[in-house]
Design an enzyme around this catalytic site. Structure first.
Site, PDB file in Angstrom:
ATOM      1  N   PRO A 176       0.848  -1.193   0.000  1.00  0.00           N
ATOM      2  CA  PRO A 176       0.000   0.000   0.000  1.00  0.00           C
ATOM      3  C   PRO A 176       0.882   1.241   0.000  1.00  0.00           C
ATOM      4  CG  PRO A 176      -0.708  -1.562   1.682  1.00  0.00           C
ATOM      5  CD  PRO A 176       0.621  -2.039   1.173  1.00  0.00           C
ATOM      6  N   CYS A 177       0.602   2.170  -0.892  1.00  0.00           N
ATOM      7  CA  CYS A 177       1.418   3.384  -1.010  1.00  0.00           C
ATOM      8  C   CYS A 177       0.507   4.592  -0.896  1.00  0.00           C
ATOM      9  CB  CYS A 177       2.166   3.411  -2.333  1.00  0.00           C
ATOM     10  SG  CYS A 177       3.415   2.130  -2.483  1.00  0.00           S
ATOM     11  N   GLN A 178       0.235   5.023   0.313  1.00  0.00           N
ATOM     12  CA  GLN A 178      -0.618   6.188   0.513  1.00  0.00           C
ATOM     13  C   GLN A 178       0.124   7.450   0.076  1.00  0.00           C
ATOM     14  OE1 GLN A 178      -2.990   3.763   1.128  1.00  0.00           O
ATOM     15  NE2 GLN A 178      -3.946   5.515   2.084  1.00  0.00           N
ATOM     16  N   MET A 192      -1.607   6.047  -6.876  1.00  0.00           N
ATOM     17  CA  MET A 192      -0.539   6.106  -5.881  1.00  0.00           C
ATOM     18  C   MET A 192       0.540   7.083  -6.333  1.00  0.00           C
ATOM     19  SD  MET A 192       2.772   4.667  -5.626  1.00  0.00           S
ATOM     20  CE  MET A 192       2.758   3.013  -6.310  1.00  0.00           C
TER      21      MET A 192
END
EC number: 2.1.1.37
Length: 644
Positions: free
Chosen positions: A118-120, A172
């Site tokens: 996950p790349c917030q 992202m």
């Protein structure tokens, strides 16, 4: 069972428990597994693996999954059933867990690290802190999701595989100017990896749905990333699921079963034939979906693939209009009936909550678990642990295996290559050349066009305010000479600026500086981010101002995209130029302290040298690296490269 206000009997599907893969192992037996099952194989590790879509893809491309890591217990149960090796439930956001994983994998020679962390998106304000966290492998206690990409990168550094494959959604990158991606690339390049970032339409590689993904590849054996040619035709929804048994659909009654008889049609698509490989003969598993409400049953009848939810009022008769339970103004596309001869809508994890975006083209129901799996290119032999909703969620979160295969193929070993010493990646050389040129220009007459080591907000504000006034370069240089030695805007200095403005539009723009005349505190460096609002800067002006005070951002203007396209050797007018164009810019701008300087340099090149027509290639610092250099004569190329 009571229907309640749901309109159908409330039920929870059975919970499918799956046996372990016959070649699975535990941390304790991993060494034995390596000496037997894993011996002589190219081994891969899948971090943030989910159910294993990416694992399935890299296995199709020739690797064996030695280990998969995720926090989702149900997804790991699915992975352990469908793949050999280790299935480890770990929170990689915890450095201690990363230590444990490193110790477990110690005996293995891992060739590929894959994963979709996950790349917030991060705000620009926090980027210096993020860079520190990357270097120190620390944790951000405010939001641990934001650091999982850093945890992924940390594991790559510890394992040091030959190749790396990372997948994520395009947003992202787009939401934070690809800051995370640029940072990952910079870190990998420092380790001797060449990298490639690419936005990929999954349907180009046989996936029967609209799905664009961001793929980051890295390798330290050769600086080459050659993708196979896209498929000559799209795989349609009919190709994907047209062979599956028709289900009896009666409003409010159960739809489908765990196990249904399958009879292979005489005419079956190549895709369906591929999906049936290894499947139980005469059986289709998990061909089941939710019950259909009576009102939805009627709505599904009157819809076709072009009908929007907001148009249903026109198709429903008087009393039937009450069937439309959601506001058509707010939910214009709440329901979507798919079309046989087109691509499916993107399968997402939302399908676990309802299937209204995935209504079958003919049957009055939503897609089944097996149909969703087919659209995601999971073969029929692949089973999903847990309830029906668990399965939908795992499928929606997965990387389509056929997309994973296409990406992994790019990373196959090359005969005669050496992965021991690492590389000096081409794009690192390009960025070094760009940085050197920018520093020389900053030391000369272009000082105000490039961010200085010590930002002066006044200088940046004057350039930004005048950026749209089409001031001649010589006149602009005279204006900037007036403010060069000043850090605040006094009345006297303001009058000089007004008098120096060469045109009426330019004077009108200078007048916009009035709110900050004789307000020295407003020009302090610690107040610099407040200046755009105080001067009512337009978005483009604000972006330029922030770049010139050293903020790390990307300017996606026509000239900048043109420079990036030409250096990358792609069509300047290719589709989706804003998203793909940003990816091209990523390669030029990179990350690190000099990224703003390079971005400003690209802006200068696009405006002054790399023009739409009659580009001045002889003065361009990128000509030696430009994919269009073949268009230059030998004499001009020698002049451009050597300056002689």
């Amino acid at each position: 069972m009571s229907k309640g206000h749901y309109g159908v009997p409330l039920e929870r599907s059975d919970c499918l428990e799956l046996p372990l893969h016959p070649h699975s192992c535990t941390p304790e037996s991993f060494q034995d597994w390596l000496e037997n099952i894993g011996k002589g194989r190219r081994l891969a590790v899948d971090l943030f693996s989910g159910a294993g879509g990416l694992s399935a893809g890299v296995e199709r491309a020739g690797w064996t999954t030695a280990a998969a890591v995720d926090t989702d217990e149900r997804a790991l149960e699915t992975h352990r059933a469908n793949f050999p090796g280790l299935g480890l439930q770990m929170d990689l956001g915890d450095p201690k867990e990363r230590d444990r994983l490193e110790a477990i994998l110690g005996p293995a020679e891992i060739d590929l690290v894959a994963g979709g962390p996950p790349c917030q998106p991060f705000s620009r304000a926090g980027r210096n802190k993020i860079r520190h966290l990357v270097k120190k492998h620390g944790r951000d206690p405010e939001d641990r999701r934001k650091e999982l990409w850093s945890a992924y990168l940390d594991m790559v550094k510890r394992i040091r595989p030959r190749v790396v494959l990372m997948e994520n959604v395009p947003d992202m990158g787009l939401h934070d100017d690809f800051f995370v991606i640029r940072t990952i690339e910079e870190e990998l390049e420092e380790l001797g990896y060449a990298t490639q970032v690419r936005l990929v339409d999954a349907w180009n590689y046989g996936v029967p749905q609209h799905r664009k993904r961001l793929i980051l590849l890295a390798r330290r054996d050769v600086d080459d990333f050659t993708w196979r040619e896209p498929a000559p035709r799209r795989t349609t929804l009919r190709d994907a699921i047209g062979d599956l048994p028709e289900l009896k659909v009666v409003a409010t009654e159960r739809v489908g079963e765990r196990k249904i008889d399958y009879r292979k049609p005489r005419k079956i698509s190549d895709f369906a034939e591929e999906m049936r490989k290894g499947a139980t003969r005469g059986v289709i598993w998990d061909h089941m979906t939710r019950r259909v409400r009576a009102d939805d049953h009627r709505i599904f009848q009157v819809m076709d693939s072009t009908t929007k939810y907001s148009q249903l009022q026109e198709k429903l008769d008087g009393e039937e209009r009450k069937y439309q339970r959601y506001s058509p103004d707010k939910y214009t596309d709440k329901y979507k009936k798919l079309a046989w001869d087109e691509l499916s809508r993107t399968i997402t994890a939302h399908i676990a909550k309802d299937g209204y975006w995935y209504i079958h083209p003919e049957q009055l129901r939503t897609l089944t678990v097996r149909e969703a799996a087919r659209v995601q290119t999971f073969p029929d032999r692949f089973r999903f642990a847990g309830t029906r909703s668990d399965a939908f969620r795992q499928i929606g979160n997965a990387v389509p295996p056929l997309l994973g295969e296409a990406a992994a193929e790019v990373l196959k070993p090359v005969d005669g290559s050496d992965a021991t010493s690492g590389l000096q990646p081409r794009w690192r050389e390009v960025r070094n050349a760009l940085t050197d040129w920018a520093e020389r220009r900053r030391a000369g007459s272009d000082w105000y066009q490039l961010p200085s080591e010590e930002p002066v907000p006044l200088h940046a504000a004057v350039v930004a305010i005048l950026s749209g006034a089409k001031v001649r370069p010589d006149a602009m240089a005279e204006i900037m000479d007036i403010v060069r030695k000043s850090r605040t805007l006094t009345s006297t200095l303001f009058k000089k600026l007004v008098d120096a403005a060469p045109t009426k539009p330019a004077r009108a723009r200078v007048d916009r500086l009035t709110p900050l005349v004789d307000k020295p505190n407003a020009w302090r460096v610690d107040q610099r981010l407040k200046i755009p609002a105080k001067l009512s800067m337009k978005p483009a002006e604000e972006a330029l101002y922030k770049l010139l005070i050293g903020e790390d951002l990307m300017l996606v203007g026509t000239g900048n995209l043109r420079v990036a396209a030409r250096v990358n050797g792609v069509d300047e007018d290719h589709a989706n130029r804003l998203s793909d164009g940003r990816v091209n810019l990523v390669k030029l701008v990179g990350a690190g302290n000099d990224a703003p300087l390079r971005m400003a340099a690209v802006r200068l090149i696009g405006a002054d040298l790399c023009r739409d027509t009659q580009p001045v290639c002889s003065d361009c610092p990128l000509v030696a690296h430009c994919a269009r250099r073949g268009e230059l004569s030998d004499d001009l190329l020698t002049l451009a490269v050597t300056g002689e």
